[in-house]
Write an enzyme that holds these catalytic residues in place. Structure first.
Site: not given
Ligand code: COA
Length: 259
Positions: A66, A111, A114, A134
């Protein structure tokens, strides 16, 4: 139909639906949920769509969850409504009357995981990562993860995944039955197409009835079996059933019409 966040192509019955927000790793904004809802509602009765491959744009991510920006300041009532909305959209996908395969090309987190679970099958590239992180945000899976993950991989493994928030590799996801096939990234789309094409060559009404019967496997077994028998009866009322049996007995390839 105007879709702001999805790119859709339909070729010979096969729809490829791409969630297209690569700058956020295809995070599920409200708009993505609205677009998914609208497209699947339309496609359920669209004669041009016989099956769906659902994937994410870019080489890195299927869906990274999400959109976390939406969570800022969310209260309990809003949170409940947020989860209910997501559940309704994903249930529409799960109940879609034609096969839907999640083509997981990278991160499938929260999500995103999911969403893949709500699809009828999952295939993944060997670079894919699955997880329900989460708990790292102080919330729980709210788009069906606590219900569908245990049904697919079993309660013990699902509990570990949702409690630790750990990511697992595609190979581990294959080992535990979370994905059906793992491909090299360059072979992923072709592998998914081949799997879906094989299914689309069968009798379409039988495919729809089979999906419904498998859905009923979540019911107590007596009710599931009753449901299966009723659906079997419905299959026997189709022209394709006559054609399938005649073709077998005549040693020829069946020519199914979807009737
Ligand atoms: N919602 C909003 N933005 C998100 C996102 C999410 N779930 N997941 C990634 N992004 C965005 C980041 O904020 C970043 O944006 P920016 O460039 O403007 O800062 C961009 O996507 C790239 O992500 P980044 O974190 O820089 O890449 P990474 O390779 O270092 O890490 C992940 C990748 C997937 C490990 C990391 O983005 C992450 O942990 N995301 C969240 C996952 C999560 O918790 N999802 C469950 C939500 S309930």
């Amino acid at each position: 139909m105007t879709l702001q966040t999805l790119k859709v192509t339909v070729d010979d019955g096969m729809a490829v639906v791409v969630i297209d927000r690569p700058e956020t790793l295809n995070a599920l904004s409200r708009q993505v949920m609205d677009d998914l809802d609208a497209w699947f509602a339309w496609a359920a009765s669209a004669p041009s769509v016989h099956g769906v491959l659902l994937t994410g744009a870019g080489p890195k991510s299927f869906v990274a969850g999400a959109d976390i920006k939406q969570f800022k300041g969310m209260g309990p009532e809003e949170g409940k409504a947020f989860a209910e909305r997501g559940q309704a959209v994903f249930s529409r996908i799960e109940r879609f009357p034609k096969p839907v395969i999640a083509v997981v090309n990278g991160f499938a987190l929260g999500g995103g995981s999911e969403l893949a679970l709500a699809c009828h099958m999952r295939v993944a590239s060997n670079t894919a990562r699955f997880g329900q992180p989460e708990v790292n945000l102080g919330i729980i899976p709210g788009y069906g993860g606590t219900q569908r993950l245990p049904r697919i991989v079993g309660k013990g493994l699902a509990t570990e995944l949702v409690l630790t928030g750990d990511m697992i590799t595609a190979d581990r996801a294959y080992e535990i039955g979370l994905v059906n096939h793992v491909f090299a990234p360059e072979d992923l789309m072709d592998g998914a197409r081949k799997l879906l094409r094989g299914i689309l060559n069968k009798a379409p009404r039988a495919i729809t009835l089979t999906l419904e019967a498998v859905f009923a496997s979540d019911l107590p077994i007596e009710r599931g079996l009753q449901h299966e028998a009723a659906l079997f009866g419905q299959a026997c009322a189709t022209e394709d059933f006559d054609e399938g049996v005649d073709a077998f007995l005549g040693r020829r390839t069946a020519d199914f019409k979807g009737r």
